[in-house]
Design an enzyme around this catalytic site. Structure first.
Site, short mmCIF file in Angstrom:
data_model
loop_
_atom_site.label_atom_id
_atom_site.label_comp_id
_atom_site.label_asym_id
_atom_site.label_seq_id
_atom_site.Cartn_x
_atom_site.Cartn_y
_atom_site.Cartn_z
N SER A 1 1.05 -1.17 -0.06
CA SER A 1 0.09 -0.11 0.15
C SER A 1 0.83 1.36 -0.17
O SER A 1 2.10 1.12 0.53
CB SER A 1 -0.81 0.20 1.30
OG SER A 1 -1.46 1.14 1.52
N TYR B 1 -2.41 -0.94 10.22
CA TYR B 1 -2.55 -1.22 8.76
C TYR B 1 -1.07 -0.77 8.07
O TYR B 1 -0.50 -1.53 7.41
CB TYR B 1 -3.65 -0.46 8.29
CG TYR B 1 -3.64 -0.73 6.77
CD1 TYR B 1 -4.31 -2.07 6.44
CD2 TYR B 1 -3.37 0.27 5.81
CE1 TYR B 1 -4.58 -1.95 4.84
CE2 TYR B 1 -3.39 0.03 4.42
CZ TYR B 1 -3.96 -1.08 4.02
OH TYR B 1 -4.01 -1.39 2.48
P1 NAP Z 1 -11.69 -5.95 0.45
O1 NAP Z 1 -12.54 -5.37 -0.63
O2 NAP Z 1 -12.15 -5.23 1.89
O3 NAP Z 1 -11.32 -7.26 0.44
C1 NAP Z 1 -10.62 -8.12 1.34
C2 NAP Z 1 -10.86 -9.52 1.18
O4 NAP Z 1 -9.97 -10.04 2.25
C3 NAP Z 1 -11.92 -10.02 1.27
O5 NAP Z 1 -12.23 -11.26 0.37
C4 NAP Z 1 -12.09 -10.32 2.65
O6 NAP Z 1 -13.09 -11.35 3.06
C5 NAP Z 1 -10.65 -11.13 2.82
N1 NAP Z 1 -10.36 -11.04 4.35
C6 NAP Z 1 -10.55 -10.15 5.09
N2 NAP Z 1 -10.23 -10.43 6.47
C7 NAP Z 1 -9.90 -11.72 6.40
C8 NAP Z 1 -9.73 -12.63 7.25
N3 NAP Z 1 -9.67 -12.55 8.69
N4 NAP Z 1 -9.61 -13.98 6.98
C9 NAP Z 1 -9.73 -14.62 5.72
N5 NAP Z 1 -10.06 -13.20 4.73
C10 NAP Z 1 -10.13 -12.22 5.10
O7 NAP Z 1 -10.23 -5.18 0.18
P2 NAP Z 1 -9.67 -4.84 -1.04
O8 NAP Z 1 -9.66 -3.11 -1.32
O9 NAP Z 1 -9.80 -5.62 -2.37
O10 NAP Z 1 -7.86 -5.02 -0.65
C11 NAP Z 1 -7.24 -6.07 -1.37
C12 NAP Z 1 -5.58 -5.93 -0.83
O11 NAP Z 1 -5.30 -4.56 -1.30
C13 NAP Z 1 -5.41 -5.60 0.78
O12 NAP Z 1 -4.38 -6.11 1.15
C14 NAP Z 1 -5.22 -4.22 1.01
O13 NAP Z 1 -4.60 -3.76 2.04
C15 NAP Z 1 -4.76 -3.84 -0.51
N6 NAP Z 1 -4.86 -2.20 -0.85
C16 NAP Z 1 -6.16 -2.08 -1.15
C17 NAP Z 1 -6.28 -0.62 -1.67
C18 NAP Z 1 -7.30 -0.26 -2.23
O14 NAP Z 1 -7.50 1.17 -2.49
N7 NAP Z 1 -8.61 -0.95 -2.22
C19 NAP Z 1 -5.11 0.28 -1.53
C20 NAP Z 1 -3.86 -0.21 -1.42
C21 NAP Z 1 -3.76 -1.47 -0.99
P3 NAP Z 1 -14.36 -11.10 3.41
O15 NAP Z 1 -15.24 -11.03 2.31
O16 NAP Z 1 -14.87 -12.10 4.20
O17 NAP Z 1 -14.59 -9.76 4.30
#
Ligand code: NAP
Length: 248
Positions: A153, A166
Site C-alpha cells: 500500500s 495497517y
Molecule cells: P476488500 O474489498 O475489503 O477485500 C478483502 C478480502 O480479504 C475479502 O475477500 C475479505 O473477506 C478478505 N479477508 C479480510 N479479512 C480476512 C480474514 N480475517 N480471513 C480471511 N479473509 C479475510 O479489500 P481490497 O480493497 O480488495 O484489498 C485487497 C488488498 O489490497 C488488501 O491487502 C489491501 O490492504 C490492499 N490495498 C487496497 C487498496 C484499495 O484502495 N482498495 C489500496 C492499497 C492496498 P470477507 O469478504 O470475508 O471480508
C-alpha cells in the site's frame, strides 16, 4: 510497462492460491487468473462467499477451482500447515501465491490505538502471511517458476499519520518480501510486492467514506500488473516493489 496484455492462456496449467478471494481485488484476481487458464485456490473466511466465487468461475467455463475457508485471524500454525497439505494432496505444487487478504483495522493515532485491533491487524496482515508462506514454500519450490506476491500500500512505503497498524503491517509485508527475495534468490521462486493504489473496493470506501468511488480505478482496471507478476513475463523479476498503476 503500460498496457501490458498477456496471452489469453498465459497462466495455463498454473496452480495459484489467492487469499481474500471473495471480494474486491482478490476476487477479481482469482477470476482473471482463472480466465487466463490457471486453477485457482480461493482462500477466505466466509464459505458462502467462497462458494459464490467458485460457482462464478465454473459457470464461466474456466478451470475447476478449489476453495479453502480459513479465517486469517487464526494464529494456530497447524491451520496453515493443513492448507499446504490439502494443496499438496490435490495439486502437488503451487505456481503462485497472491497474499491479498487485508484487514484495515481503524484509523487512529498510535497513542490512542485500540490494542485488540492492533493485534488482529498484525495477525491477519503479517503473522498469517508468515505462516502461510512458511508452509507453502516447499510447494512453491516444486513448481518450475513460482511467484510469491505480497500486497502493499502507499502507506506501507511511506508512513502517514493515523494509518496505525495497517501501515505498519504493510511495511512488514515489504520487509518480508525483501528478506524472502534475498533468501530465495537462487531458487525458482521470485518474490515481489505490489501496491494496487487507490481502488474501488469495500476497504477503500471504509477508509474514505466521503470519496466518490466513481473517481477510482476498478479492480478490473488494475489486473494487468497482477497478471504480469504471475505469468512468465516476470520470471526474472525478484525483490521489487511494483505499482499496479504503472501498468494501466
Ligand atoms: P476488500 O474489498 O475489503 O477485500 C478483502 C478480502 O480479504 C475479502 O475477500 C475479505 O473477506 C478478505 N479477508 C479480510 N479479512 C480476512 C480474514 N480475517 N480471513 C480471511 N479473509 C479475510 O479489500 P481490497 O480493497 O480488495 O484489498 C485487497 C488488498 O489490497 C488488501 O491487502 C489491501 O490492504 C490492499 N490495498 C487496497 C487498496 C484499495 O484502495 N482498495 C489500496 C492499497 C492496498 P470477507 O469478504 O470475508 O471480508
Amino acid at each position: 510497462m503500460q498496457n501490458y496484455q498477456p496471452a489469453t492462456d498465459s497462466l495455463k496449467d498454473k496452480v495459484i492460491l489467492v487469499t481474500g478471494a471473495t471480494d474486491g481485488i482478490g476476487k477479481e484476481a482469482a477470476l482473471d487468473y482463472a480466465k487466463h487458464g490457471a486453477t485457482v485456490v480461493l482462500l477466505s473466511r466466509d464459505t458462502r462467499k467462497l462458494e459464490k466465487v467458485y460457482d462464478e468461475i465454473e459457470a464461466l467455463g474456466y478451470p475447476k477451482p478449489a476453495f479453502l475457508p480459513v479465517n486469517l485471524q487464526d494464529n494456530n500454525p497447524e491451520t496453515y500447515q493443513k492448507v499446504a497439505h490439502v494443496i499438496e494432496d490435490e495439486f502437488g505444487r503451487l505456481d503462485g501465491l497472491l497474499h491479498n487478504a487485508g484487514d484495515l483495522g481503524l484509523l487512529s493515532p498510535i497513542e490512542h490505538f485500540d490494542e485488540e485491533t492492533w493485534f488482529r491487524v498484525m495477525q491477519v496482515n503479517v503473522n498469517a502471511e508468515f505462516l502461510l508462506t512458511k508452509y507453502c514454500i516447499p510447494l512453491l519450490k516444486k513448481a518450475n517458476n513460482a511467484s510469491l506476491v505480497f500486497t502493499s500500500s502507499g502507506v506501507g512505503r511511506k508512513g502517514r499519520a493515523y494509518w496505525g497498524a495497517y501501515a505498519v503491517s504493510k511495511f512488514a509485508n515489504e520487509g518480508m518480501m525483501q528478506v524472502l527475495a534475498d533468501e530465495l534468490e537462487n531458487t525458482s521462486i521470485r518474490v515481489n510486492s505490489l501496491n494496487p493504489g487507490a481502488t474501488r473496493t469495500k476497504m477503500r470506501a471504509n477508509a474514505y467514506p466521503g470519496e466518490n468511488p466513481e473517481t477510482l480505478p476498478t479492480p478490473q482496471d488494475i489486473m494487468p500488473a497482477y497478471l504480469w507478476l504471475m505469468d512468465e513475463a516476470s520470471t526474472d523479476v525478484n525483490g521489487q516493489a511494483i505499482n499496479a498503476r504503472d501498468f494501466i
